[in-house]
Motif scaffolding. Structure first.
Motif, PDB file in Angstrom:
ATOM      1  N   ALA A 171       0.828  -1.208   0.000  1.00 33.98           N
ATOM      2  CA  ALA A 171       0.000   0.000   0.000  1.00 33.98           C
ATOM      3  C   ALA A 171       0.864   1.260   0.000  1.00 33.98           C
ATOM      4  CB  ALA A 171      -0.926  -0.014   1.213  1.00 33.98           C
ATOM      5  N   VAL A 172       1.833   1.320   0.903  1.00 34.51           N
ATOM      6  CA  VAL A 172       2.669   2.512   1.026  1.00 34.51           C
ATOM      7  C   VAL A 172       3.629   2.627  -0.155  1.00 34.51           C
ATOM      8  CG1 VAL A 172       4.348   3.702   2.491  1.00 34.51           C
ATOM      9  CG2 VAL A 172       2.430   2.481   3.528  1.00 34.51           C
ATOM     10  N   SER A 173       4.125   1.503  -0.650  1.00 35.08           N
ATOM     11  CA  SER A 173       4.994   1.533  -1.834  1.00 35.08           C
ATOM     12  C   SER A 173       4.260   2.113  -3.029  1.00 35.08           C
ATOM     13  CB  SER A 173       5.497   0.119  -2.166  1.00 35.08           C
ATOM     14  OG  SER A 173       6.394  -0.338  -1.187  1.00 35.08           O
ATOM     15  N   HIS A 174       2.986   1.777  -3.164  1.00 44.58           N
ATOM     16  CA  HIS A 174       2.191   2.328  -4.264  1.00 44.58           C
ATOM     17  C   HIS A 174       2.072   3.844  -4.131  1.00 44.58           C
ATOM     18  CE1 HIS A 174      -1.032   3.023  -7.132  1.00 44.58           C
ATOM     19  NE2 HIS A 174      -1.696   3.635  -6.165  1.00 44.58           N
ATOM     20  N   LEU A 175       1.776   4.326  -2.926  1.00 48.29           N
ATOM     21  CA  LEU A 175       1.653   5.769  -2.727  1.00 48.29           C
ATOM     22  C   LEU A 175       2.970   6.480  -3.030  1.00 48.29           C
ATOM     23  CD1 LEU A 175      -0.477   5.778   0.557  1.00 48.29           C
ATOM     24  CD2 LEU A 175      -1.267   6.376  -1.756  1.00 48.29           C
ATOM     25  N   ILE A 176       4.072   5.884  -2.615  1.00 50.92           N
ATOM     26  CA  ILE A 176       5.393   6.472  -2.895  1.00 50.92           C
ATOM     27  C   ILE A 176       5.656   6.470  -4.399  1.00 50.92           C
ATOM     28  CG2 ILE A 176       7.879   6.148  -2.611  1.00 50.92           C
ATOM     29  CD1 ILE A 176       7.272   5.057   0.213  1.00 50.92           C
ATOM     30  N   ALA A 177       5.305   5.371  -5.060  1.00 48.43           N
ATOM     31  CA  ALA A 177       5.566   5.232  -6.497  1.00 48.43           C
ATOM     32  C   ALA A 177       4.830   6.276  -7.326  1.00 48.43           C
ATOM     33  CB  ALA A 177       5.184   3.829  -6.957  1.00 48.43           C
ATOM     34  N   ILE A 178       3.654   6.725  -6.859  1.00 50.02           N
ATOM     35  CA  ILE A 178       2.912   7.726  -7.642  1.00 50.02           C
ATOM     36  C   ILE A 178       3.235   9.149  -7.190  1.00 50.02           C
ATOM     37  CG2 ILE A 178       1.053   6.139  -8.251  1.00 50.02           C
ATOM     38  CD1 ILE A 178      -0.689   7.395  -6.082  1.00 50.02           C
ATOM     39  N   GLY A 179       4.253   9.289  -6.325  1.00 49.36           N
ATOM     40  CA  GLY A 179       4.790  10.613  -6.051  1.00 49.36           C
ATOM     41  C   GLY A 179       4.621  11.155  -4.645  1.00 49.36           C
ATOM     42  N   HIS A 180       3.978  10.417  -3.748  1.00 53.18           N
ATOM     43  CA  HIS A 180       3.769  10.925  -2.384  1.00 53.18           C
ATOM     44  C   HIS A 180       5.040  10.777  -1.542  1.00 53.18           C
ATOM     45  CE1 HIS A 180      -0.557  11.649  -2.726  1.00 53.18           C
ATOM     46  NE2 HIS A 180      -0.593  10.563  -3.486  1.00 53.18           N
ATOM     47  N   LYS A 181       5.368  11.828  -0.818  1.00 54.32           N
ATOM     48  CA  LYS A 181       6.542  11.795   0.061  1.00 54.32           C
ATOM     49  C   LYS A 181       6.189  12.079   1.527  1.00 54.32           C
ATOM     50  CE  LYS A 181       9.781  13.061  -3.591  1.00 54.32           C
ATOM     51  NZ  LYS A 181      10.814  14.023  -4.069  1.00 54.32           N
ATOM     52  N   ARG A 182       4.984  12.597   1.756  1.00 57.87           N
ATOM     53  CA  ARG A 182       4.526  12.845   3.128  1.00 57.87           C
ATOM     54  C   ARG A 182       3.267  12.007   3.339  1.00 57.87           C
ATOM     55  NH1 ARG A 182       5.086  17.895   1.209  1.00 57.87           N
ATOM     56  NH2 ARG A 182       2.879  18.426   1.588  1.00 57.87           N
ATOM     57  N   ILE A 183       3.478  10.791   3.847  1.00 58.37           N
ATOM     58  CA  ILE A 183       2.387   9.824   4.001  1.00 58.37           C
ATOM     59  C   ILE A 183       2.125   9.619   5.488  1.00 58.37           C
ATOM     60  CG2 ILE A 183       1.576   7.489   3.483  1.00 58.37           C
ATOM     61  CD1 ILE A 183       3.699   7.491   1.175  1.00 58.37           C
ATOM     62  N   SER A 239       2.042  20.841  12.180  1.00 57.07           N
ATOM     63  CA  SER A 239       2.726  21.741  11.251  1.00 57.07           C
ATOM     64  C   SER A 239       3.030  21.066   9.919  1.00 57.07           C
ATOM     65  CB  SER A 239       4.029  22.252  11.886  1.00 57.07           C
ATOM     66  OG  SER A 239       4.868  21.151  12.250  1.00 57.07           O
ATOM     67  N   VAL A 240       3.289  19.754   9.975  1.00 58.88           N
ATOM     68  CA  VAL A 240       3.574  19.005   8.741  1.00 58.88           C
ATOM     69  C   VAL A 240       2.272  18.395   8.229  1.00 58.88           C
ATOM     70  CG1 VAL A 240       4.871  17.098   7.710  1.00 58.88           C
ATOM     71  CG2 VAL A 240       5.903  18.471   9.540  1.00 58.88           C
ATOM     72  N   LYS A 241       1.909  18.739   7.016  1.00 57.78           N
ATOM     73  CA  LYS A 241       0.663  18.237   6.433  1.00 57.78           C
ATOM     74  C   LYS A 241       0.961  17.128   5.425  1.00 57.78           C
ATOM     75  CE  LYS A 241      -2.073  21.312   8.427  1.00 57.78           C
ATOM     76  NZ  LYS A 241      -1.075  22.004   9.282  1.00 57.78           N
ATOM     77  N   PRO A 242       0.210  16.025   5.470  1.00 58.98           N
ATOM     78  CA  PRO A 242       0.447  14.915   4.527  1.00 58.98           C
ATOM     79  C   PRO A 242      -0.207  15.183   3.174  1.00 58.98           C
ATOM     80  CG  PRO A 242      -1.390  14.370   5.952  1.00 58.98           C
ATOM     81  CD  PRO A 242      -0.890  15.712   6.418  1.00 58.98           C
ATOM     82  N   THR A 243       0.305  14.498   2.166  1.00 59.39           N
ATOM     83  CA  THR A 243      -0.378  14.469   0.866  1.00 59.39           C
ATOM     84  C   THR A 243      -1.142  13.166   0.702  1.00 59.39           C
ATOM     85  OG1 THR A 243       1.543  13.490  -0.259  1.00 59.39           O
ATOM     86  CG2 THR A 243       1.397  15.908  -0.204  1.00 59.39           C
ATOM     87  N   ALA A 244      -0.888  12.203   1.613  1.00 55.70           N
ATOM     88  CA  ALA A 244      -1.600  10.920   1.589  1.00 55.70           C
ATOM     89  C   ALA A 244      -1.710  10.392   3.013  1.00 55.70           C
ATOM     90  CB  ALA A 244      -0.880   9.901   0.703  1.00 55.70           C
ATOM     91  N   VAL A 245      -2.732   9.574   3.251  1.00 53.26           N
ATOM     92  CA  VAL A 245      -2.942   8.949   4.562  1.00 53.26           C
ATOM     93  C   VAL A 245      -3.105   7.451   4.363  1.00 53.26           C
ATOM     94  CG1 VAL A 245      -4.465   8.758   6.563  1.00 53.26           C
ATOM     95  CG2 VAL A 245      -4.071  10.996   5.521  1.00 53.26           C
ATOM     96  N   PHE A 246      -2.331   6.684   5.126  1.00 52.04           N
ATOM     97  CA  PHE A 246      -2.517   5.235   5.169  1.00 52.04           C
ATOM     98  C   PHE A 246      -3.132   4.898   6.513  1.00 52.04           C
ATOM     99  CE2 PHE A 246      -0.486   0.949   6.212  1.00 52.04           C
ATOM    100  CZ  PHE A 246      -1.499   0.226   5.587  1.00 52.04           C
ATOM    101  N   ALA A 247      -4.394   4.478   6.500  1.00 52.77           N
ATOM    102  CA  ALA A 247      -5.099   4.058   7.715  1.00 52.77           C
ATOM    103  C   ALA A 247      -5.103   2.538   7.749  1.00 52.77           C
ATOM    104  CB  ALA A 247      -6.520   4.599   7.711  1.00 52.77           C
ATOM    105  N   THR A 248      -4.823   1.971   8.924  1.00 45.75           N
ATOM    106  CA  THR A 248      -4.581   0.526   8.980  1.00 45.75           C
ATOM    107  C   THR A 248      -5.840  -0.330   9.017  1.00 45.75           C
ATOM    108  OG1 THR A 248      -4.275   0.709  11.376  1.00 45.75           O
ATOM    109  CG2 THR A 248      -2.283   0.762   9.985  1.00 45.75           C
ATOM    110  N   ASN A 249      -7.008   0.285   8.928  1.00 45.17           N
ATOM    111  CA  ASN A 249      -8.207  -0.474   8.563  1.00 45.17           C
ATOM    112  C   ASN A 249      -9.167   0.458   7.830  1.00 45.17           C
ATOM    113  OD1 ASN A 249     -10.276   0.682  10.339  1.00 45.17           O
ATOM    114  ND2 ASN A 249      -9.337  -0.438  12.019  1.00 45.17           N
TER     115      ASN A 249
END
Length: 349
Positions: A171-183, A239-249
């Motif tokens: 899941a997280v690898s996919h988000l990183i692969a499409i450009g997300h760096k703040r997950i 202060s740090v805002k994400p561009t993506a969220v991984f919720a574990t359920n």
């Protein structure tokens, strides 16, 4: 008050047959003439006779019942697991004894004792903590059939589960692969020692040589939609805002989605959301959730197959077997590339 329950001796006295003859007749033994069997069954019904299953199980050395202990039936996946296991056991002639620990290890230990006292032939357990398993190891040491529904290769107990670490990694690898760096990571299981999904998150970052910012970690203090909503609220105050969220359920992810909807945050244009479990509500949300699939039917069937194998063993149980099912990633409308920086594409004179 209800009608008093008769004993085998009462049926024998009413019919004039011996206790042994009555017992054989009620078990449809061909040694007893058909007409005699019919008569005895008729009298037994009139007297409200019920067979003594406990006594019968002592003779047969089995009760044809299996204990199932889950953590929380408010979790849609575990509700589905309970139903799937119950159906699979019924197909094999077993009754399911169901209990929930409500994520309380003392209650989990109490229910194990209850099922042991009731002489359940084996147990399927989704433990509160994937690491605090000594009380379950004691069952194994007593040669008692038990199968965990989470997979710890070092537990010394049979287990069948989804590979949660691999699922989180995908899941997280996919988000990183499409450009997300703040997950962001919303995960309430780490406090119980259930670190598989966090480990997968970290693994994906390490492989991509992307730094992990713990400012993006939130403990939701629970597992429901409401806890996901307030976890997202806490995250957006930082202060740090994400561009993506991984919720574990997926329930937590739906809470995140609700927060975004209420506060005018466009999904996925401004923030992507990834869940875990593939519950029905996630698929049919206003913005369908990207998620990691939990193959309930396959895990349930493999777990039932294994517990029945262990019950059938004469003598010492075999070495524990760990089965981890590889999960699939389901990409839907809640995730996409991150928004471009505000000054992207601008040039200076």
């Amino acid at each position: 008050m209800g009608k008093p329950v008769a004993r085998l001796k009462d049926v024998a006295e009413r019919t004039g047959f011996s206790v042994n003859t009555v017992s054989l007749a009620l078990r449809d033994s061909p040694r007893i003439p058909l007409e005699t069997r019919k008569l005895i069954k008729q009298v037994a019904e009139q007297l409200n006779y019920l067979p003594n299953d406990v006594a019968r199980s002592l003779v047969a050395k089995e009760t044809k019942s299996i204990g199932l202990i889950l953590t929380d039936l408010e979790n849609p996946v575990l509700t589905h697991v309970a139903q799937s296991i119950e159906l699979a056991l019924a197909r094999n002639g077993y009754t399911t004894l169901l209990a929930t620990s409500n994520n309380n290890i003392e209650e989990e230990m109490r229910m194990i004792e209850v099922f042991s006292t009731r002489r359940a032939d084996g147990m399927l357990i989704f433990p509160c903590s994937h690491r605090s398993l000594d009380h379950i190891r004691q069952l194994r040491r007593r040669n008692y059939p038990v199968v965990l529904l989470v997979g710890d290769p070092n537990a010394g107990i049979d287990a069948v589960s989804m590979d949660e670490q691999n699922g989180a990694y995908k899941a997280v690898s996919h988000l990183i692969a499409i450009g997300h760096k703040r997950i962001a990571l919303i995960d309430g299981a780490v406090i119980l020692g259930n670190t598989e999904k966090q480990t997968g998150y970290m693994q994906a970052h390490a492989e991509a040589e992307l730094a992990v910012d713990v400012e993006l970690f939130v403990d939701p203090k629970g597992h429901s939609v409401e806890y996901g909503y307030w976890a997202m609220a806490a995250l957006m105050e930082r202060s740090v805002k994400p561009t993506a969220v991984f919720a574990t359920n997926d329930s937590l992810a739906l809470g995140v989605l609700r927060y975004c909807s209420k506060h005018g945050i466009r999904v996925p244009a401004e923030i992507s959301i990834m869940g875990f479990d593939n519950i029905e509500f996630g698929e049919f949300a206003v913005t369908p959730l990207s998620t990691v699939d939990y193959d309930v039917k396959r895990v349930s069937q493999l777990a039932v197959d294994r517990i029945i194998e262990l019950i059938a063993v004469n003598g010492d149980l075999p070495e524990p077997r760990i089965i981890q099912v590889e999960p699939d990633l389901l990409i839907r409308e809640s995730s996409s590339r991150p928004p471009a920086p505000v000054n992207a594409g601008k040039t200076t004179d």
